[in-house]
Design a protein around this motif. Structure first.
Motif, mmCIF file in Angstrom:
data_model
loop_
_atom_site.group_PDB
_atom_site.id
_atom_site.type_symbol
_atom_site.label_atom_id
_atom_site.label_comp_id
_atom_site.label_asym_id
_atom_site.label_seq_id
_atom_site.Cartn_x
_atom_site.Cartn_y
_atom_site.Cartn_z
ATOM 1 N N GLY A 138 0.812 -1.218 0.000
ATOM 2 C CA GLY A 138 0.000 0.000 0.000
ATOM 3 C C GLY A 138 0.840 1.259 0.000
ATOM 4 N N ASN A 139 0.464 2.208 0.875
ATOM 5 C CA ASN A 139 1.158 3.501 0.956
ATOM 6 C C ASN A 139 1.906 3.665 2.271
ATOM 7 N N GLU A 140 2.355 2.574 2.839
ATOM 8 C CA GLU A 140 2.969 2.636 4.163
ATOM 9 C C GLU A 140 4.204 3.534 4.207
ATOM 10 N N LEU A 141 5.096 3.401 3.235
ATOM 11 C CA LEU A 141 6.299 4.229 3.236
ATOM 12 C C LEU A 141 5.968 5.688 2.921
ATOM 13 N N SER A 142 4.993 5.900 2.061
ATOM 14 C CA SER A 142 4.565 7.271 1.763
ATOM 15 C C SER A 142 4.072 7.978 3.015
ATOM 16 N N ASP A 143 3.364 7.258 3.864
ATOM 17 C CA ASP A 143 2.842 7.856 5.094
ATOM 18 C C ASP A 143 3.981 8.289 6.014
ATOM 19 N N PHE A 144 5.007 7.457 6.126
ATOM 20 C CA PHE A 144 6.152 7.816 6.974
ATOM 21 C C PHE A 144 6.926 8.992 6.375
ATOM 22 N N TRP A 145 7.099 8.974 5.063
ATOM 23 C CA TRP A 145 7.829 10.064 4.402
ATOM 24 C C TRP A 145 7.080 11.385 4.569
ATOM 25 N N SER A 146 5.777 11.350 4.424
ATOM 26 C CA SER A 146 4.965 12.553 4.626
ATOM 27 C C SER A 146 5.068 13.050 6.062
ATOM 28 N N ALA A 147 5.014 12.111 7.008
ATOM 29 C CA ALA A 147 5.110 12.485 8.412
ATOM 30 C C ALA A 147 6.470 13.102 8.738
ATOM 31 N N ALA A 148 7.497 12.719 7.976
ATOM 32 C CA ALA A 148 8.836 13.276 8.173
ATOM 33 C C ALA A 148 9.021 14.609 7.462
ATOM 34 N N GLY A 149 8.004 15.059 6.730
ATOM 35 C CA GLY A 149 8.073 16.355 6.060
ATOM 36 C C GLY A 149 8.405 16.296 4.592
ATOM 37 N N GLY A 150 8.412 15.095 4.019
ATOM 38 C CA GLY A 150 8.712 14.954 2.602
ATOM 39 C C GLY A 150 7.464 14.809 1.765
ATOM 40 N N SER A 151 7.649 14.714 0.455
ATOM 41 C CA SER A 151 6.538 14.582 -0.487
ATOM 42 C C SER A 151 6.681 13.264 -1.252
ATOM 43 N N PRO A 152 5.789 12.297 -1.049
ATOM 44 C CA PRO A 152 5.870 11.041 -1.808
ATOM 45 C C PRO A 152 5.611 11.265 -3.290
ATOM 46 N N LEU A 153 6.379 10.594 -4.117
ATOM 47 C CA LEU A 153 6.194 10.685 -5.559
ATOM 48 C C LEU A 153 5.602 9.410 -6.147
ATOM 49 N N GLU A 154 5.988 8.268 -5.601
ATOM 50 C CA GLU A 154 5.484 7.000 -6.139
ATOM 51 C C GLU A 154 5.659 5.905 -5.103
ATOM 52 N N GLU A 155 4.660 5.054 -4.992
ATOM 53 C CA GLU A 155 4.769 3.849 -4.172
ATOM 54 C C GLU A 155 3.875 2.789 -4.781
ATOM 55 N N ARG A 156 4.435 1.601 -5.013
ATOM 56 C CA ARG A 156 3.685 0.544 -5.695
ATOM 57 C C ARG A 156 4.452 -0.765 -5.583
ATOM 58 N N ARG A 157 3.781 -1.834 -5.937
ATOM 59 C CA ARG A 157 4.458 -3.110 -6.061
ATOM 60 C C ARG A 157 5.199 -3.143 -7.386
ATOM 61 N N ALA A 158 6.290 -3.889 -7.417
ATOM 62 C CA ALA A 158 7.081 -4.035 -8.641
ATOM 63 C C ALA A 158 7.348 -5.521 -8.832
ATOM 64 N N GLY A 159 6.670 -6.120 -9.779
ATOM 65 C CA GLY A 159 6.808 -7.548 -9.972
ATOM 66 C C GLY A 159 6.113 -8.330 -8.867
ATOM 67 N N LEU A 160 6.575 -9.545 -8.648
ATOM 68 C CA LEU A 160 5.913 -10.439 -7.699
ATOM 69 C C LEU A 160 6.396 -10.291 -6.262
ATOM 70 N N PHE A 161 7.603 -9.730 -6.083
ATOM 71 C CA PHE A 161 8.214 -9.792 -4.765
ATOM 72 C C PHE A 161 8.699 -8.456 -4.220
ATOM 73 N N SER A 162 8.630 -7.392 -4.990
ATOM 74 C CA SER A 162 9.220 -6.122 -4.570
ATOM 75 C C SER A 162 8.182 -5.022 -4.428
ATOM 76 N N HIS A 163 8.501 -4.087 -3.551
ATOM 77 C CA HIS A 163 7.663 -2.919 -3.286
ATOM 78 C C HIS A 163 8.570 -1.703 -3.391
#
Length: 240
Positions: free
Chosen positions: A201-226
């Motif tokens: 999901g958007n778990e890393l985006s939420d942490f990055w936003s909370a740290a004051g950054g701006s998420p650009l992309e978050e998604r699954r990549a293939g079968l095993f990577s995020h």
């Protein structure tokens, strides 16, 4: 699937072994094969091409390990990216002179830093990078650790690009089947723990936003990577 709804962290055996321990050496060889099965190098190279249209001058890789994963990325990028200064940071010094020479053959220069990532990032220096890359490292941190890490890293570069374990039932099943390719006991244990501690999901985006950054992309990549890409929004007082 319910068991994977939340991240679950547990110590990984490799983190507690000495660098020259026979089981650790074997596990790192296993990890090189797992990286290949996860297509980590092409995934990271694709992210770099998309989000860094201009060749960077300086890249920081955190949790660099022995550097072989980043070397595979560099080989994919070197044709168009020349004279890159790469800093590889890890708490254990594993990068060999041969690996440094392999980077040099591509026109890249390498600096290694052996330090805890928090200790290093908290140092008051002016070293800044064009991008920070992360390969299978963020999943080692709990929520508080991720927020702290992101808060520190966004002051070091305008962009962070990460490829992490995907936390799904299919990925967990695949991790449990790794004995079929002959991995050792350390890798068998740690691979399952990595998936349980992975992201969705958007778990890393939420942490990055909370740290004051701006998420650009978050998604699954293939079968095993995020994958996650974040842009820093550096306070005016932090600008060099």
């Amino acid at each position: 699937m319910t068991a994977l709804a939340q991240r679950s962290l547990a110590p990984e055996i490799l983190d507690g072994l000495a660098a020259d321990d026979a089981r650790a050496l074997r596990s790192r060889r296993d990890l090189a094969r797992i990286n290949a099965l996860m297509f980590q190098a092409p995934i990271m190279a694709s992210l770099l091409r998309k989000f860094l249209p201009k060749p960077p001058g300086r890249i920081l890789e955190i949790g660099a390990g022995d550097g072989t994963s980043m070397l595979k990325v560099a080989r994919r990028m070197a044709r168009h990216w020349q004279h890159v200064e790469l800093t590889m940071l890890d708490r254990v010094g594993l990068v060999t002179p041969k690996l440094t020479a392999d980077f040099a053959a591509l026109g890249w220069t390498v600096q290694t830093v052996t330090a805890d990532v928090f200790d290093w990032a908290e140092q008051a220096d002016d070293r800044c990078f064009d991008a920070i890359t992360v390969n299978l490292f963020l999943h080692h941190f709990d929520d508080a650790g991720l927020l702290r890490l992101f808060s520190l890293l966004r002051r070091k570069a305008p962009l962070i690009l990460a490829s992490e374990p995907l936390r799904t039932g299919f990925a967990l099943t695949a991790a449990r089947l790794l004995p079929a390719i002959g991995v050792n006991d350390v890798t068998r244990h740690d691979a399952v723990q990595s998936v349980r501690a992975g992201f969705r999901g958007n778990e890393l985006s939420d942490f990055w936003s909370a740290a004051g950054g701006s998420p650009l992309e978050e998604r699954r990549a293939g079968l095993f990577s995020h994958v996650f890409v974040g842009e820093a929004q550096m306070p005016a007082g932090d600008a060099a």
